[in-house]
Write an enzyme that holds these catalytic residues in place. Structure first.
Site, PDB file in Angstrom:
ATOM      1  N   ARG A  21     -37.665  34.320 -23.693  1.00 25.73           N
ATOM      2  CA  ARG A  21     -38.387  33.074 -23.707  1.00 25.73           C
ATOM      3  C   ARG A  21     -38.461  32.468 -22.319  1.00 25.73           C
ATOM      4  NH1 ARG A  21     -35.099  29.691 -26.224  1.00 25.73           N
ATOM      5  NH2 ARG A  21     -35.703  30.479 -28.235  1.00 25.73           N
TER       6      ARG A  21
ATOM      7  N   ASP B 323     -38.635  31.846 -32.348  1.00 28.40           N
ATOM      8  CA  ASP B 323     -39.476  32.291 -31.235  1.00 28.40           C
ATOM      9  C   ASP B 323     -39.245  33.761 -30.905  1.00 28.40           C
ATOM     10  OD1 ASP B 323     -36.850  31.517 -30.514  1.00 28.40           O
ATOM     11  OD2 ASP B 323     -37.416  31.754 -28.420  1.00 28.40           O
ATOM     12  N   GLU B 324     -40.229  34.318 -30.229  1.00 26.27           N
ATOM     13  CA  GLU B 324     -40.109  35.634 -29.594  1.00 26.27           C
ATOM     14  C   GLU B 324     -39.509  36.708 -30.494  1.00 26.27           C
ATOM     15  OE1 GLU B 324     -39.667  34.718 -24.943  1.00 26.27           O
ATOM     16  OE2 GLU B 324     -37.815  34.526 -26.067  1.00 26.27           O
ATOM     17  N   VAL B 325     -40.102  36.892 -31.646  1.00 26.96           N
ATOM     18  CA  VAL B 325     -39.604  37.941 -32.524  1.00 26.96           C
ATOM     19  C   VAL B 325     -40.294  39.252 -32.159  1.00 26.96           C
ATOM     20  CG1 VAL B 325     -39.275  38.659 -34.907  1.00 26.96           C
ATOM     21  CG2 VAL B 325     -39.276  36.230 -34.323  1.00 26.96           C
TER      22      VAL B 325
END
Lengths: 560, 530
Positions: A21, B323-325
């Protein structure tokens, strides 16, 4: 070289986990970050066979045989034949310091004579200064012998060095060999090391003008320099913004030019303390009094020193560089540098000479007249040369050598052959050309361009610092030998006591290894592993050295 | 911005104030800039031996109010940093009393998303009157008052009238205790500094891939196997309580984040079977991917964990991550693929993620918690509850406006973090970028703009631990604090903010916060640590 050492869980913990992220940014930042992080992602944090040695010694032989060290039995002592005895307080201080690093202050206790030591215990490190003159009471210099040999074996370990300077480095190395086993017991493996620096000048520049740095911060960083075998503290003590150096001859300089005349100055006693603290750690203190530019703060306490700038035909009320056309300027400089050469024992003084802005000189009618008289035409670099040459002559009479920023060389000022040229400008190509030019002219040189550590960026920029090599330029072997080392610079625009230490360490450690270790020590994975543990060691010694990447130290920083 | 109701009289008051010239130099010490105020130029000395905090007679809160009683003690020391008992004699000075009056006695409660933080401060010769609806508003007012007292060898004050309230209700800071463990002391110190900038939410990104320092009472293996060290690098239940209670006394909410299904590598160590085994051809590769969404045991585990988390953290919001899977591991796993078939998801793994997140959101909804999720979740979902808050982190440097526009158009509330990733350091005065953000400057209706509940400064932990956290956070985060609290029109000039922020930074130093310099210069009292 032999097999892997058994190290603490800490090494195993250096797992690399990327938080995606946080790398997500669009556009230009994206590209930039990718450049950095892709490289980083390749780093595999396996324990180095060299443990946590930093900077890596020249020759290391490690074995799997390990000995225990206990705080109650272990002592650092002078070897019988050492030329430095109990009267050498430099070494005695160092023995105590390293004992405390290894065992902690709280655990100091009386030697337990009745206690039997086990067969696998190491009870003594003997320090043996071999040269007739140990240099115990001298100051370190550019030519100091810093070599040492360390042999860790039973019944005792021996650290041999010609001079105390090598012994100091050897003590640091010894302390880096000590590790904790899984039960927290201190151990050391049988080891033979023969070590010496690749470059004689391994420096760090701190800037105490843009922000005042309390003495405590300077001392803590000298302490950390010693942990990294850095041997020069380049003290950029004054500049445009403030003049904290309290001069005995010209007290008005700091009275008027410091941020505050009492709380933001370095008194003679402060300066003395810094120099002695540094000496005890084998560190030279080279002061920089930069002229003729970068001198706004000088003008406040020394009227008429700076050039009055003109707006049209009238003085504008602002001032430019030092006024090079007045005799009073040179009288002042003579007296001033006479004091400096007495206060700072090192054989070198840094005279600056960078970034001289000609616009003020151009505006001033007296200067224009002087230019005409001297036949300089409109070439103000000739006026700069004129000034610098007179200054160099003055400093020569104080029997100091000098270092100057590269512009002085670039502008063709006539220099003494033993002048050190400090290279700081340009991109890689440009500084490498500059190194080639300087050395082909026969001057010795010092590199800083790739090591402006004040320039921070996101990610593991230490890798870039680590990869730069000061001898990477086109030139003969003789030219390469003229490279005496380098300096990491932490300019002070955005740095003060609040952030200096974590910003400097362990990033400056990368430079330290480049300047100490052999040229072929370039394995970035191995460096990452050793440096990660080295940084935790600095944290353990109370230095807030920042992390390299996601991970942990067994003892996190507590000085919050 | 002024709501109707009991503050109508203040409306008039505000009108009067707003026609007066902003006399910036007299309140230059206050950061973030208050909404409306006027002050005199005369100054009066303050005597620490004749300085009192007290409760107004009509105040709903009286002595014994834990939040205010402890705030009085803290602010006394902040106002008189040099004060040592009894050695100074200021007999020539007149006494001064700060009288605090509160409408609602919420002294033993926690601040929440609806807590009013507005207050009304009037300082006259010999006394100050601070009126607020809640103790949380009173805390903000005390902070302002403490900044108004000049510390020039002696303390002194000016008379003043002020009405103040935040522009956004959510003003947060994210700390990441997974990539590096932050000792509790570092967190507490950060909470102090947050209050000085009027931040009101501590978003605790407590676990992630690298480590799981939260010691769960239901699943102790999570930290005993997943923390960097099971004894020294964990947050015990009492550590967590300490953080929450410290935050409460400063009027700060603690919002925990337990991010899943991605970012969970460390969870797998203490909870076998939770993560998806990745396959290499027909056999498991030995590595693991995101949480396994195909197993009922996953949801049983999550229900128990979130039940615990919901009771440990009192805030009515919880951050679920999302997030960000990375789908590659799910794709490789035959059981997951079979589940996809069964559910009729085809080969659209976003549907699988949506399925997982829905289940998690339902679990927390059943626990009466409102969810905050990273914006990724929005992209896959038609069916998330309408009260879910989307956390905007994508689109730097300038495209987050599009994200705000797109997501608010769907009627969802948003929280802006994208322009405030302050772990991304760069050379120079990057605080200016944080200052000039305009959170509501995107194309959309007024209704859409109102869906921006606030913003958050994120300090991700790859390169940050206790050695460098404070100087990296302060005063850069303070730039965002003013954007989130103050009126945008009054604070649109970054050059005008510069000297005020410099001044505020020195104030932080004086209070022992290791705040780094903005540029060359000095503070009267420099930082004395290393």
């Amino acid at each position: 070289m032999s097999t892997t050492l058994k190290f603490t869980a800490l090494l195993l913990a250096l797992s690399l986990c990327r938080g995606l992220r946080h790398d997500y940014i669009d556009n230009y930042i994206d590209n930039y970050i990718d450049e950095v992080t892709e490289e980083e992602a390749e780093l595999v944090a396996q324990p180095s066979k060299y443990g946590s040695l930093w900077p890596l010694p020249q020759k290391v032989q490690l074995s799997e045989v390990s000995f225990k060290l206990t705080s109650s039995s272990f002592r650092i002592v002078d070897a019988k034949d050492s030329t430095a005895g109990p009267s050498c307080s430099l070494l005695q201080d160092a023995y105590r310091r390293y004992y405390e690093y290894m065992f902690g202050i709280a655990k100091r206790q009386q030697l337990n004579k009745g206690r039997r030591t086990g067969p696998s215990e190491l009870t003594e490190l003997q320090v043996w200064i071999t040269s007739p003159d140990s240099e115990c009471d001298s100051y370190p210099s550019l030519t100091s012998d810093e070599s040492y040999e360390l042999s860790v074996n039973q019944p005792y370990a021996v650290l041999k060095a010609p001079k105390v300077w090598g012994a100091l480095h050897g003590l640091e190395t010894f302390s880096q060999l000590v590790y904790e086993d899984e039960y927290g017991a201190k151990s050391i493996n049988s080891t033979t090391i023969s070590d010496f620096p690749r470059f004689a000048h391994r420096g760090i520049l701190l800037d105490s003008s843009r922000h005042f740095l309390p003495i405590k911060v300077i001392l803590a960083n000298l302490e950390t320099m010693a942990m990294n075998k850095i041997n020069v503290f380049h003290w950029h003590i004054v500049d445009d913004q403030s003049f904290p150096y309290l001069s005995r001859t010209f007290p008005q300089l700091s009275q008027q030019g410091a941020y505050h005349p009492y709380t933001h100055v370095y008194t003679p006693a402060d300066v003395k303390m810094v120099i002695e603290f540094a000496r005890l750690r084998g560190i030279r203190v080279i002061p920089e009094f930069d002229t003729p530019g970068h001198t706004q703060s000088w003008g406040k306490g020394q009227p008429d020193l700076l050039t009055p700038c003109y707006s049209g035909s009238k003085p504008s009320g602002t001032f430019g560089p030092v006024n090079p056309i007045l005799n009073t300027t040179y009288d002042f400089m003579s007296q001033f540098f006479k004091e400096i050469s007495a206060v700072f024992p090192d054989a070198y003084v840094h005279l600056g000479g960078d970034e001289v802005d000609f616009t003020c000189w151009k505006s001033n009618p007296d200067i224009q007249k002087f230019m005409d008289q001297q036949g300089f035409g409109q070439d103000y670099s000739k006026l700069e040369s004129f000034y610098i040459q007179k200054l160099l002559d003055i400093v020569t009479t104080t029997e100091k050598g000098y270092t100057i920023w590269q512009e002085v060389f670039d502008n063709g000022v006539k220099l003494k052959p033993d002048t050190l040229i400090h290279v700081w400008k340009g991109n890689q190509q440009q500084y490498q050309n500059e190194m080639a030019n300087v050395t082909s002219s026969g001057y010795r040189t010092l590199l800083s361009t790739p090591w402006y550590l004040n320039r921070i960026s996101y990610g593991q920029d230490w890798q870039g610092h680590y990869k730069a090599d000061p001898q990477d330029f086109k030139g003969t072997e003789a030219q390469k030998k003229l490279v005496i080392g380098g300096e990491a610079c932490l300019w002070g625009e955005y740095v003060d006591a609040t952030n200096l230490t974590p910003r400097l360490w362990p990033r400056a450690s990368a430079v330290a290894e480049r300047l100490w270790s052999a040229k072929d020590v370039t394995d970035i994975n191995d460096a990452f592993s050793r440096l990660s543990v080295h940084r935790c060691r600095m944290v353990d010694r109370g230095i807030p050295a920042e992390p390299l990447f996601s991970s942990y130290c067994p003892h996190e920083y507590k000085g919050i | 911005m002024v709501r109707s109701g009991r503050y109508t009289r203040l409306n008039v008051y505000l009108l009067i104030l707003s026609v007066l010239q902003l006399n910036l130099h007299t309140v230059e010490g206050v950061w973030p800039l208050p909404q409306a105020f006027t002050s005199s130029t005369e100054r009066y000395p303050l005597n620490p031996q004749a300085f009192y905090f007290g409760y107004g007679r009509q105040s709903a809160a009286q002595q014994g109010c834990s939040v205010l009683d402890s705030a009085f003690r803290r602010y006394f020391s902040l106002i008189f940093p040099d004060y040592t008992d009894g050695r100074l004699h200021f007999s020539q000075y007149k006494p001064f009393t700060v009288e605090v009056s509160i409408d609602h006695d919420d002294c033993e409660g926690y601040p929440n998303e609806d807590s009013s933080e507005r207050y009304n401060l009037s300082v006259s010769a010999g006394q100050a009157s601070l009126k607020a609806e809640t103790v949380w508003g009173a805390l903000r007012g005390l902070e302002t008052f403490s900044q108004l007292v000049y510390q020039n060898d002696f303390a002194y004050y000016r008379t003043l009238l002020m009405l103040n309230f935040p522009r956004f209700q959510f003003r947060g800071i994210l700390l990441d205790t997974s990539r590096h463990y932050l000792p509790v002391q570092a967190i507490l110190k950060t909470l102090d500094a947050m209050a000085y900038s009027k931040f009101n939410v501590f978003h605790w990104h407590i676990v992630d891939d690298p480590s799981f320092p939260y010691q769960s009472s239901s699943f102790p293996d999570l930290s005993s196997k997943g923390a960097f060290h099971p004894m020294t690098h964990i947050y015990t239940q009492s550590d967590v309580r300490r953080v929450i209670s410290h935050a409460r006394l400063w009027g700060i909410r603690v919002l925990p984040e337990f991010d899943s299904p991605g970012h969970t590598t460390s969870w797998g160590k203490g909870q076998p079977g939770l993560l998806t085994p990745c396959y290499n051809g027909g056999t498991p590769s030995g590595t693991f991917g995101p949480v396994n969404p195909a197993l009922p045991s996953t949801y049983q585990f999550m229900a128990r964990l979130f039940k615990e988390v919901s009771s440990v953290f009192p805030d009515s919001y919880i951050h679920l991550g999302g997030d960000e899977v990375d789908f590659s591991c799910w794709k490789s796993n035959p059981d997951v693929r079979a589940f996809m078939q069964k559910m009729g998801f085809g080969s659209d793994f976003t549907k699988l993620e949506a399925f997982y997140m829905e289940n998690i959101v339902n679990i927390t909804s059943a626990l009466n918690k409102t969810s905050i999720v990273w914006q990724d979740v929005f992209d896959y979902h038609e069916r998330i509850p309408k009260d879910t808050v989307l956390h905007i982190w994508k689109g730097i440097p300038a495209k987050y406006q599009e994200e705000l526009s797109r997501i608010t158009k769907a009627g969802m509330r948003v929280l802006l973090a994208a322009p405030w990733y302050i772990n991304h350091i760069s050379y120079g005065q990057d605080w200016r970028n944080y200052y000039t953000v305009q959170p509501q400057n995107f194309s959309g209706t007024e209704e859409q703009k109102k869906l921006v509940i606030g913003g958050e400064v994120c300090m991700w932990g790859e390169y940050v631990d206790a050695t460098n956290l404070s100087p990296r956070l302060w005063p850069r985060a303070s730039a965002a604090a003013e954007r989130l609290w103050s009126d945008e029109k009054q604070t649109s000039n970054v050059d005008k903010a510069f000297p005020r922020l410099q001044d505020f930074r020195c104030k932080l130093l004086r209070r022992g916060i290791q705040a780094e310099p903005l540029y060359v210069g000095h503070c009267k009292h420099e930082y004395q640590g290393v």
